[in-house]
Design a protein around this motif. Structure first.
Motif, PDB file in Angstrom:
ATOM      1  N   GLU A  32      -8.120  19.622  14.394  1.00  0.00           N
ATOM      2  CA  GLU A  32      -7.884  20.053  15.770  1.00  0.00           C
ATOM      3  C   GLU A  32      -6.406  20.014  16.157  1.00  0.00           C
ATOM      4  O   GLU A  32      -5.971  20.784  17.009  1.00  0.00           O
ATOM      5  CB  GLU A  32      -8.685  19.163  16.721  1.00  0.00           C
ATOM      6  CG  GLU A  32     -10.200  19.358  16.600  1.00  0.00           C
ATOM      7  CD  GLU A  32     -10.969  18.365  17.445  1.00  0.00           C
ATOM      8  OE1 GLU A  32     -10.309  17.477  18.060  1.00  0.00           O
ATOM      9  OE2 GLU A  32     -12.201  18.458  17.493  1.00  0.00           O
ATOM     10  N   ASN A  33      -5.639  19.107  15.529  1.00  0.00           N
ATOM     11  CA  ASN A  33      -4.224  18.993  15.901  1.00  0.00           C
ATOM     12  C   ASN A  33      -3.420  20.188  15.418  1.00  0.00           C
ATOM     13  O   ASN A  33      -3.735  20.801  14.391  1.00  0.00           O
ATOM     14  CB  ASN A  33      -3.633  17.708  15.325  1.00  0.00           C
ATOM     15  CG  ASN A  33      -4.079  16.487  16.120  1.00  0.00           C
ATOM     16  OD1 ASN A  33      -4.138  16.531  17.339  1.00  0.00           O
ATOM     17  ND2 ASN A  33      -4.397  15.408  15.419  1.00  0.00           N
ATOM     18  N   ASN A  34      -2.399  20.492  16.159  1.00  0.00           N
ATOM     19  CA  ASN A  34      -1.579  21.669  15.859  1.00  0.00           C
ATOM     20  C   ASN A  34      -0.458  21.288  14.900  1.00  0.00           C
ATOM     21  O   ASN A  34       0.725  21.283  15.257  1.00  0.00           O
ATOM     22  CB  ASN A  34      -1.011  22.245  17.162  1.00  0.00           C
ATOM     23  CG  ASN A  34      -0.376  23.601  16.933  1.00  0.00           C
ATOM     24  OD1 ASN A  34      -0.740  24.321  16.003  1.00  0.00           O
ATOM     25  ND2 ASN A  34       0.585  23.950  17.779  1.00  0.00           N
ATOM     26  N   PHE A  35      -0.808  20.964  13.633  1.00  0.00           N
ATOM     27  CA  PHE A  35       0.200  20.573  12.657  1.00  0.00           C
ATOM     28  C   PHE A  35       0.932  21.805  12.143  1.00  0.00           C
ATOM     29  O   PHE A  35       0.438  22.927  12.220  1.00  0.00           O
ATOM     30  CB  PHE A  35      -0.452  19.822  11.494  1.00  0.00           C
ATOM     31  CG  PHE A  35      -0.999  18.476  11.891  1.00  0.00           C
ATOM     32  CD1 PHE A  35      -0.143  17.477  12.317  1.00  0.00           C
ATOM     33  CD2 PHE A  35      -2.358  18.220  11.853  1.00  0.00           C
ATOM     34  CE1 PHE A  35      -0.637  16.241  12.689  1.00  0.00           C
ATOM     35  CE2 PHE A  35      -2.860  17.002  12.215  1.00  0.00           C
ATOM     36  CZ  PHE A  35      -1.999  15.994  12.640  1.00  0.00           C
ATOM     37  N   GLU A  36       2.108  21.535  11.588  1.00  0.00           N
ATOM     38  CA  GLU A  36       2.946  22.616  11.084  1.00  0.00           C
ATOM     39  C   GLU A  36       3.074  22.521   9.575  1.00  0.00           C
ATOM     40  O   GLU A  36       2.797  21.479   8.969  1.00  0.00           O
ATOM     41  CB  GLU A  36       4.333  22.533  11.733  1.00  0.00           C
ATOM     42  CG  GLU A  36       4.300  22.705  13.234  1.00  0.00           C
ATOM     43  CD  GLU A  36       5.683  22.568  13.849  1.00  0.00           C
ATOM     44  OE1 GLU A  36       6.650  22.479  13.063  1.00  0.00           O
ATOM     45  OE2 GLU A  36       5.776  22.560  15.080  1.00  0.00           O
ATOM     46  N   LYS A  37       3.487  23.602   8.994  1.00  0.00           N
ATOM     47  CA  LYS A  37       3.709  23.665   7.555  1.00  0.00           C
ATOM     48  C   LYS A  37       4.687  22.564   7.145  1.00  0.00           C
ATOM     49  O   LYS A  37       5.742  22.398   7.749  1.00  0.00           O
ATOM     50  CB  LYS A  37       4.262  25.031   7.174  1.00  0.00           C
ATOM     51  CG  LYS A  37       4.583  25.186   5.686  1.00  0.00           C
ATOM     52  CD  LYS A  37       5.167  26.549   5.413  1.00  0.00           C
ATOM     53  CE  LYS A  37       5.570  26.689   3.959  1.00  0.00           C
ATOM     54  NZ  LYS A  37       6.182  28.012   3.690  1.00  0.00           N
ATOM     55  N   GLY A  38       4.308  21.816   6.102  1.00  0.00           N
ATOM     56  CA  GLY A  38       5.157  20.738   5.615  1.00  0.00           C
ATOM     57  C   GLY A  38       4.821  19.387   6.191  1.00  0.00           C
ATOM     58  O   GLY A  38       5.344  18.368   5.729  1.00  0.00           O
ATOM     59  N   ASP A  39       3.937  19.334   7.202  1.00  0.00           N
ATOM     60  CA  ASP A  39       3.568  18.044   7.774  1.00  0.00           C
ATOM     61  C   ASP A  39       2.793  17.224   6.739  1.00  0.00           C
ATOM     62  O   ASP A  39       1.931  17.744   6.015  1.00  0.00           O
ATOM     63  CB  ASP A  39       2.698  18.236   9.007  1.00  0.00           C
ATOM     64  CG  ASP A  39       3.513  18.631  10.230  1.00  0.00           C
ATOM     65  OD1 ASP A  39       4.744  18.599  10.137  1.00  0.00           O
ATOM     66  OD2 ASP A  39       2.903  18.972  11.256  1.00  0.00           O
ATOM     67  N   TYR A  40       3.098  15.938   6.723  1.00  0.00           N
ATOM     68  CA  TYR A  40       2.432  14.977   5.840  1.00  0.00           C
ATOM     69  C   TYR A  40       1.511  14.136   6.710  1.00  0.00           C
ATOM     70  O   TYR A  40       1.949  13.501   7.671  1.00  0.00           O
ATOM     71  CB  TYR A  40       3.468  14.109   5.135  1.00  0.00           C
ATOM     72  CG  TYR A  40       2.905  12.941   4.393  1.00  0.00           C
ATOM     73  CD1 TYR A  40       2.138  13.120   3.239  1.00  0.00           C
ATOM     74  CD2 TYR A  40       3.145  11.637   4.821  1.00  0.00           C
ATOM     75  CE1 TYR A  40       1.628  12.042   2.550  1.00  0.00           C
ATOM     76  CE2 TYR A  40       2.636  10.550   4.131  1.00  0.00           C
ATOM     77  CZ  TYR A  40       1.879  10.758   2.998  1.00  0.00           C
ATOM     78  OH  TYR A  40       1.375   9.683   2.314  1.00  0.00           O
ATOM     79  N   ILE A  41       0.190  14.127   6.378  1.00  0.00           N
ATOM     80  CA  ILE A  41      -0.797  13.525   7.259  1.00  0.00           C
ATOM     81  C   ILE A  41      -1.599  12.477   6.485  1.00  0.00           C
ATOM     82  O   ILE A  41      -1.954  12.667   5.323  1.00  0.00           O
ATOM     83  CB  ILE A  41      -1.772  14.588   7.811  1.00  0.00           C
ATOM     84  CG1 ILE A  41      -0.996  15.748   8.432  1.00  0.00           C
ATOM     85  CG2 ILE A  41      -2.749  13.980   8.798  1.00  0.00           C
ATOM     86  CD1 ILE A  41      -1.829  16.978   8.641  1.00  0.00           C
ATOM     87  N   LYS A  42      -1.890  11.387   7.168  1.00  0.00           N
ATOM     88  CA  LYS A  42      -2.754  10.348   6.616  1.00  0.00           C
ATOM     89  C   LYS A  42      -3.951  10.172   7.545  1.00  0.00           C
ATOM     90  O   LYS A  42      -3.786  10.002   8.751  1.00  0.00           O
ATOM     91  CB  LYS A  42      -2.017   9.030   6.472  1.00  0.00           C
ATOM     92  CG  LYS A  42      -2.876   7.916   5.875  1.00  0.00           C
ATOM     93  CD  LYS A  42      -2.065   6.651   5.657  1.00  0.00           C
ATOM     94  CE  LYS A  42      -2.929   5.561   5.023  1.00  0.00           C
ATOM     95  NZ  LYS A  42      -2.145   4.330   4.779  1.00  0.00           N
ATOM     96  N   THR A  43      -5.186  10.222   6.956  1.00  0.00           N
ATOM     97  CA  THR A  43      -6.393   9.972   7.744  1.00  0.00           C
ATOM     98  C   THR A  43      -6.890   8.558   7.466  1.00  0.00           C
ATOM     99  O   THR A  43      -6.730   8.034   6.356  1.00  0.00           O
ATOM    100  CB  THR A  43      -7.506  10.974   7.385  1.00  0.00           C
ATOM    101  OG1 THR A  43      -7.851  10.824   6.001  1.00  0.00           O
ATOM    102  CG2 THR A  43      -7.053  12.404   7.628  1.00  0.00           C
ATOM    103  N   LEU A  44      -7.526   7.959   8.480  1.00  0.00           N
ATOM    104  CA  LEU A  44      -8.062   6.609   8.344  1.00  0.00           C
ATOM    105  C   LEU A  44      -9.533   6.617   7.947  1.00  0.00           C
ATOM    106  O   LEU A  44     -10.126   5.562   7.743  1.00  0.00           O
ATOM    107  CB  LEU A  44      -7.888   5.846   9.657  1.00  0.00           C
ATOM    108  CG  LEU A  44      -6.443   5.700  10.139  1.00  0.00           C
ATOM    109  CD1 LEU A  44      -6.399   4.968  11.466  1.00  0.00           C
ATOM    110  CD2 LEU A  44      -5.589   4.990   9.099  1.00  0.00           C
ATOM    111  N   GLY A  45     -10.113   7.800   7.804  1.00  0.00           N
ATOM    112  CA  GLY A  45     -11.499   7.954   7.373  1.00  0.00           C
ATOM    113  C   GLY A  45     -11.833   9.430   7.350  1.00  0.00           C
ATOM    114  O   GLY A  45     -11.032  10.275   7.762  1.00  0.00           O
TER     115      GLY A  45
END
Length: 575
Positions: free
Chosen positions: A62-75
């Motif tokens: 749902e978040n409006n991330f951009e190309k190159g963003d590094y994301i960590k999920t907690l589950g």
């Protein structure tokens, strides 16, 4: 929650201050963004890589991330559900599998960053099936996607503790394995009727360990690791701490699993089913500390069982089928009532039992049964063969077991046999026992071959107190001995062993007792001839007499004129 958010925000501001980043707020979520650093020429000095931590995959979408963003999920679904992972956002149009590639709502895609095993929970598997209520999540699609990705990456699939409900899974043609957290902790559970729960066919050099395949009374076969592309490869798979249960037909199929190792395997009992079917055709198959509570159906070149518990082995096929049992516990199969059952026309090459126990608790049971053939017999060294549950009328070797080539020999050396077991030879198989007790007594009629000639027929032998030579005409010569009962002067006793013809040497046991040598020849069932060849008189001129009785069958009667009671030792050299 407020305290954790405060700590996260504090760390973000601290990193921004130290490394020259700025903090941007997007939908009330703080993210690190590096400052734009330019050289004198106006070019960007470093790549812009952004970071964010989100609770789950759905928030990431749902978040409006951009190309190159590094994301960590907690589950994956919720924080702490075991599906936490790391991703890099790219502008791509690859197939979405909800694990390695996750399509975001803004048209970009999050690509999985991983190092090591492929966690099935990264693909949305929950592992929450309840085998008592038969309710929970269907993890089939999630695990199948994880398997597909594992095969491409040649990296094993990892199952955290849980019960994963699935319909059927295809992991064929893989060079990656399956790894759980223990055969009492990780379960793949069948939730729909199927032929095979998990198929891993045509897969080589893989490892499957620490996992239970639960058929749930729905799968005919829980696991299939057969190699069926071509004949005779050495696939060298390693199976360890694997548990198979509640199948309906064959627990585990392992066709042509040549040169594989089965360590600490447990296949639970299912009535009228086969636990492991392994029609291999080459190499060495090693079983160590394994428990097969339903019978094994096998053909092989060489199979070694070390410290195993087995409920029957069924030999099929005409391969060498050499089976070696070391220190194992071997029960009989309830269907065939045999410990080792040779399927019709099968061939077992000289099975060897070393320091193991064979237990048979069935009336009319056989330790070696069936209608197959033994090649060069079998050898049991220091075994314990016994009956249980008061079983009666058992045989060591069934009359229907045949020999391949010359008459085979089953040799039992330094063994113990207990119960109502017929240990005699059959018309097809000769049973030989050396220093072996049968119900607490040594079998004086047992035979042990000392030396065998190249023709496979002539040999020297020991049989109880006998030693002799055998050839194609029978026992050409025998050397046997014994002791008569104690008799006084002129009393008569008999010699137990009477040859057809030969030399008989008699000697008193006492000091200065007489010695005599006789030649004997049997003329008919009730007629014989005895001639004294030599005599050495004893004290007082005492001597020994030997006469032929007129009874049928005839007996050799012995007496002496020694002045005291004495026993007579005798040696017979004859045929």
């Amino acid at each position: 929650m407020k305290r954790r958010n405060f700590l996260v925000n504090f760390l973000l501001w601290l990193l921004a201050f130290i490394f020259g980043y700025t903090v941007k707020t997007d939908r009330d979520i703080n993210m690190l963004r590096p400052l734009n650093c330019y050289s004198k020429e106006g070019k960007v000095k470093q790549e812009l890589v952004y970071r964010d931590i989100v609770s789950n995959v759905y928030q990431m979408k749902e978040n409006n991330f951009e190309k190159g963003d590094y994301i960590k999920t907690l589950g994956y679904y919720t924080t702490g559900d075991g599906g936490h992972a790391e991703y890099i956002v790219k502008s791509s149009e690859e197939k979405n599998d909800d694990g390695s590639i996750i399509s975001l709502n803004n048209g970009l895609q999050a690509h999985l960053i991983y190092n090591g095993l492929i966690n099935v929970k990264w693909f949305g598997a929950k592992g929450d099936w309840d085998t008592t209520t038969q309710t929970g999540s269907d993890d089939t699609n999630a695990i199948q996607n994880a398997f597909n990705f594992s095969k491409i990456q040649k990296t094993s699939a990892y199952f955290p503790s849980g019960k994963y409900g699935v319909k059927s899974l295809d992991y064929n043609n893989s060079s990656a394995g399956i790894i759980g957290e223990g055969k009492a902790s990780t379960f793949i559970v069948g939730i729909k009727s199927c032929n095979t729960l998990v198929s891993v066919k045509n897969s080589v050099y893989i490892s499957i360990h620490d996992i239970c395949f639960e058929g749930n009374h729905l799968a005919k076969t829980c696991l299939d690791t057969s190699f069926i592309q071509k004949d005779g490869p050495s696939i060298q798979n390693n199976y360890q701490e694997v548990r198979i249960r509640n199948y309906t037909k064959v627990g585990w199929k392992a066709d042509s699993n040549n040169d594989c190792q089965f360590n600490h395997i447990m296949i639970e009992h299912v009535k009228k089913a086969v636990g492991l079917h392994i029609p291999a055709n080459g190499g060495m198959i090693i079983f160590t500390n394994a428990m097969f509570l339903s019978p094994i159906k096998i053909s092989c070149q060489n199979a070694v069982f070390n410290g195993c518990m087995i409920y029957g082995i069924l030999v099929e096929g005409k391969d060498n089928n050499h089976i070696q049992m070391n220190g194992s516990y071997w029960y009989a199969d309830s269907e065939t009532k045999s410990n080792l059952y040779l399927v019709e026309d099968s061939i077992a090459y000289s099975p060897a039992l070393n320091g193991a126990r064979m237990e048979n608790g069935y009336n009319n049971g056989t330790f070696i049964g069936g209608a197959g053939r033994l090649y060069n017999g079998a050898t049991f060294i220091s075994p314990h063969l016994f009956t249980t549950h008061g079983a009666k009328n058992q045989r060591l070797v069934s009359d229907t077991v045949r020999s391949l080539g010359p008459k085979g020999h089953v040799r039992i050396i330094n063994g113990i046999i207990s119960g109502d077991v017929n240990v005699n030879s059959t018309k097809n198989i000769t049973v030989m026992k050396e220093t072996t007790q049968v119900n607490g007594k040594y079998d004086i009629k047992s035979e042990y071959q000392v030396m065998k000639t190249s023709d496979g027929v002539s040999y020297s032998f020991m049989s109880g107190s006998e030693f002799g030579h055998h050839n194609s005409y029978g026992n050409a010569s025998k050397y046997m001995g014994g002791t008569t009962s104690t008799v006084s002067n002129n009393e008569v006793t008999i010699i137990d062993k009477v040859p057809a013809s030969g030399i008989i040497i008699l000697r008193g046991a006492a000091k200065k007792a007489p010695i005599a040598v006789f030649i004997y020849s049997k003329l008919g069932d009730d007629e014989g001839l005895v001639t004294k060849l030599h005599e050495q008189r004893g004290k007082g001129g005492s001597h020994i007499n030997l006469k032929v009785s007129s009874s049928s069958p005839i007996e050799l009667k012995v007496s002496h004129t020694f002045l005291r009671k004495d026993v007579l030792h005798y040696t017979v050299i004859g045929s």
